[in-house]
Design an enzyme around this catalytic site. Sequence first.
Site, PDB file in Angstrom:
ATOM      1  N   GLY A   1       0.813  -1.217   0.000  1.00  0.00           N
ATOM      2  CA  GLY A   1       0.000   0.000   0.000  1.00  0.00           C
ATOM      3  C   GLY A   1       0.838   1.254   0.000  1.00  0.00           C
ATOM      4  O   GLY A   1       0.534   2.221  -0.713  1.00  0.00           O
ATOM      5  N   CYS A   2       1.912   1.260   0.778  1.00  0.00           N
ATOM      6  CA  CYS A   2       2.773   2.438   0.869  1.00  0.00           C
ATOM      7  C   CYS A   2       3.536   2.667  -0.427  1.00  0.00           C
ATOM      8  O   CYS A   2       3.756   3.812  -0.837  1.00  0.00           O
ATOM      9  CB  CYS A   2       3.729   2.312   2.048  1.00  0.00           C
ATOM     10  SG  CYS A   2       2.849   2.239   3.625  1.00  0.00           S
ATOM     11  N   THR A   3       3.930   1.593  -1.082  1.00  0.00           N
ATOM     12  CA  THR A   3       4.607   1.716  -2.376  1.00  0.00           C
ATOM     13  C   THR A   3       3.647   2.262  -3.424  1.00  0.00           C
ATOM     14  O   THR A   3       4.002   3.160  -4.193  1.00  0.00           O
ATOM     15  CB  THR A   3       5.195   0.364  -2.819  1.00  0.00           C
ATOM     16  OG1 THR A   3       6.159  -0.045  -1.840  1.00  0.00           O
ATOM     17  CG2 THR A   3       5.861   0.458  -4.175  1.00  0.00           C
TER      18      THR A   3
ATOM     19  N   ALA B   1       3.192   6.021  -2.653  1.00  0.00           N
ATOM     20  CA  ALA B   1       4.384   6.803  -3.001  1.00  0.00           C
ATOM     21  C   ALA B   1       4.561   6.904  -4.513  1.00  0.00           C
ATOM     22  O   ALA B   1       4.870   7.980  -5.038  1.00  0.00           O
ATOM     23  CB  ALA B   1       5.623   6.187  -2.360  1.00  0.00           C
TER      24      ALA B   1
END
EC number: 1.11.1.24
Length: 151
Positions: free
Chosen positions: A43-45, A48
């Site tokens: 999710g964070c990738t 970003a």
Amino acid sequence: MLQISDQAPDFTLTTTTGATFRLSEQRGRSLVLYFYPKDDTPGCTAEACSFRDQYQDFQDLGAEVVGISSDSEASHQKFTQKHRLPFPLLADTGGSVRKLYEVPRALLGLLPGRVTFVIDPEGRIQYIFNSMSRATDHVAQAKEVLQGLRA
């Protein structure tokens, strides 16, 4: 709880390049300040990389994007290089800025939360978006708010 139109709390953290980032020195331009759980997780990738892919749009709207997590500077450097992120990531290793911005923990308190703040050139919070599961929606929502501020 922080609210729309509140003055964004000032803080100082270290960037991926080792430089010092002070919120108070960013006055005069809009900021998209996004808190995320962890470098290089799915999710964070996605979040970003979505900010990366639309970074020029944010620049055109007069805004800088800044990511914050509790990961170390070294972790941020690897994450930035791996995904070619053009914006700074800040290391909030002790979680003090997360607490200052009242970013809640998620998933039964096990993970740091995912919250995005849009801050206007005067340093006031104009938007708060809190969602763990809709990571890329943070990008779209922030752009809409910035477009509205320019209108």
